[in-house]
Design an enzyme around this catalytic site. Sequence first.
Site, PDB file in Angstrom:
ATOM      1  N   ASN A 152      15.647 -47.155  40.382  1.00 41.34           N
ATOM      2  CA  ASN A 152      16.905 -46.384  39.818  1.00 41.34           C
ATOM      3  C   ASN A 152      17.546 -47.016  38.981  1.00 41.34           C
ATOM      4  O   ASN A 152      17.765 -48.346  38.704  1.00 41.34           O
ATOM      5  CB  ASN A 152      17.866 -46.519  41.282  1.00 41.34           C
ATOM      6  CG  ASN A 152      17.339 -45.569  42.266  1.00 41.34           C
ATOM      7  OD1 ASN A 152      16.300 -45.427  42.531  1.00 41.34           O
ATOM      8  ND2 ASN A 152      18.259 -45.029  42.887  1.00 41.34           N
ATOM      9  N   ASP A 177      21.858 -42.533  52.731  1.00 46.72           N
ATOM     10  CA  ASP A 177      22.106 -44.036  52.837  1.00 46.72           C
ATOM     11  C   ASP A 177      23.003 -44.510  54.270  1.00 46.72           C
ATOM     12  O   ASP A 177      24.219 -44.416  54.141  1.00 46.72           O
ATOM     13  CB  ASP A 177      22.666 -44.554  51.822  1.00 46.72           C
ATOM     14  CG  ASP A 177      23.143 -46.102  51.517  1.00 46.72           C
ATOM     15  OD1 ASP A 177      22.534 -46.705  52.257  1.00 46.72           O
ATOM     16  OD2 ASP A 177      23.710 -46.351  50.743  1.00 46.72           O
ATOM     17  N   GLY A 218      24.839 -52.295  39.388  1.00 46.05           N
ATOM     18  CA  GLY A 218      25.665 -52.589  38.409  1.00 46.05           C
ATOM     19  C   GLY A 218      24.862 -53.597  37.444  1.00 46.05           C
ATOM     20  O   GLY A 218      23.967 -53.727  37.407  1.00 46.05           O
ATOM     21  N   ASP A 230      21.547 -39.039  45.053  1.00 47.07           N
ATOM     22  CA  ASP A 230      21.351 -40.594  45.031  1.00 47.07           C
ATOM     23  C   ASP A 230      22.599 -40.967  46.127  1.00 47.07           C
ATOM     24  O   ASP A 230      23.658 -40.437  45.933  1.00 47.07           O
ATOM     25  CB  ASP A 230      21.807 -41.023  43.675  1.00 47.07           C
ATOM     26  CG  ASP A 230      21.667 -42.648  43.579  1.00 47.07           C
ATOM     27  OD1 ASP A 230      20.826 -43.071  44.495  1.00 47.07           O
ATOM     28  OD2 ASP A 230      22.290 -43.239  42.586  1.00 47.07           O
ATOM     29  N   GLY A 280      19.224 -50.920  42.123  1.00 49.71           N
ATOM     30  CA  GLY A 280      20.046 -51.912  41.519  1.00 49.71           C
ATOM     31  C   GLY A 280      18.770 -52.617  40.325  1.00 49.71           C
ATOM     32  O   GLY A 280      18.927 -53.698  40.367  1.00 49.71           O
TER      33      GLY A 280
HETATM   34 ZN   LIG Z   1      21.358 -47.330  44.694  1.00 49.99          ZN
END
Ligand SMILES: [Zn+2]
Length: 289
Positions: free
Chosen positions: A230, A102, A179, A80, A209
């Site tokens: 995710n 990413d 979060g 990830d 998210g």
């Molecule tokens: Zn992520």
Amino acid sequence: MLVTMKELLEVAQKNHFAVPAFNAGTGQLLSGMMESAEEKRAPVIMAVHPDELKFLRDSFVSSVIYEANHTKVPVAIHLDHGGTYEQCLHAIQLGFTSVMIDGSLLPFEENIALTKKVVAAAHPLGVTVEGELGTIGQTGDSIEGGVTKVTYTNPADAKRFVEETGVDALAIAIGTAHGIYPKGFVPKLKLDLLTDIRHAVSTPLVLHGGSSNKDEEIAESVKRGICKINISSDIKFSFMKGVEQYLNDKGFEREPNVIYPSCIRMARDTMEEKMALFHDVDQVKCFSL
Ligand SMILES: [Zn+2]
């Protein structure tokens, strides 16, 4: 059965469901995920963030591979938010069947170049690659990071990104944040933008998210073509609430195998809610393994 993420997402896309990618965080979450996946006959992805890998140690990957090879449920192990080419290569060497690179904070052309380089290393080895375009928000309390202001994914850029990099999955920004959202904050997904991106690219789309978004919006995003979601904060929150609850109710306890079963159960309840919401339950039937 250990599979690549590409195999999972192709089936998910065809059958209109999303595979949950649960972040490892602690070994107990792997046990919980495997139990839920088997009981619900639900394909899953074990996502391991580089910070989590550092904490869990490289040997954790062998445990995931062992678990995957000893079940009839298809399971992928996925890096990830790989931040560098080297991190992705390390994950591939360890046996990950999928990596995310990413480059979303890089300028567009640099994101393309880096992602392309990872694809060139991963594809000959049969490893899936997820890229990211646009930026996911952050709530300030997650290891996955993010930015304060979300940059939404542009459909035309998404098309070019996918064509030039050859990625197998694309993480898009449509208004989610990593979060748990602060009290009173109501995230709103741009679902029309998701539809526009879906029309522009045929590559499986990923939602990051996904914790603490409204259930109806998540369900709608699956309908509109999201194939992987995710989930990190929500399952860790449930697990640690379980720890808090146990210690508050029962007082000090030293044996992990006494404390953790109820905590695993609480994390599993959250995992199983997500599996149901993503229409992932019983989808093992779609795989010819
Ligand atoms: Zn992520």
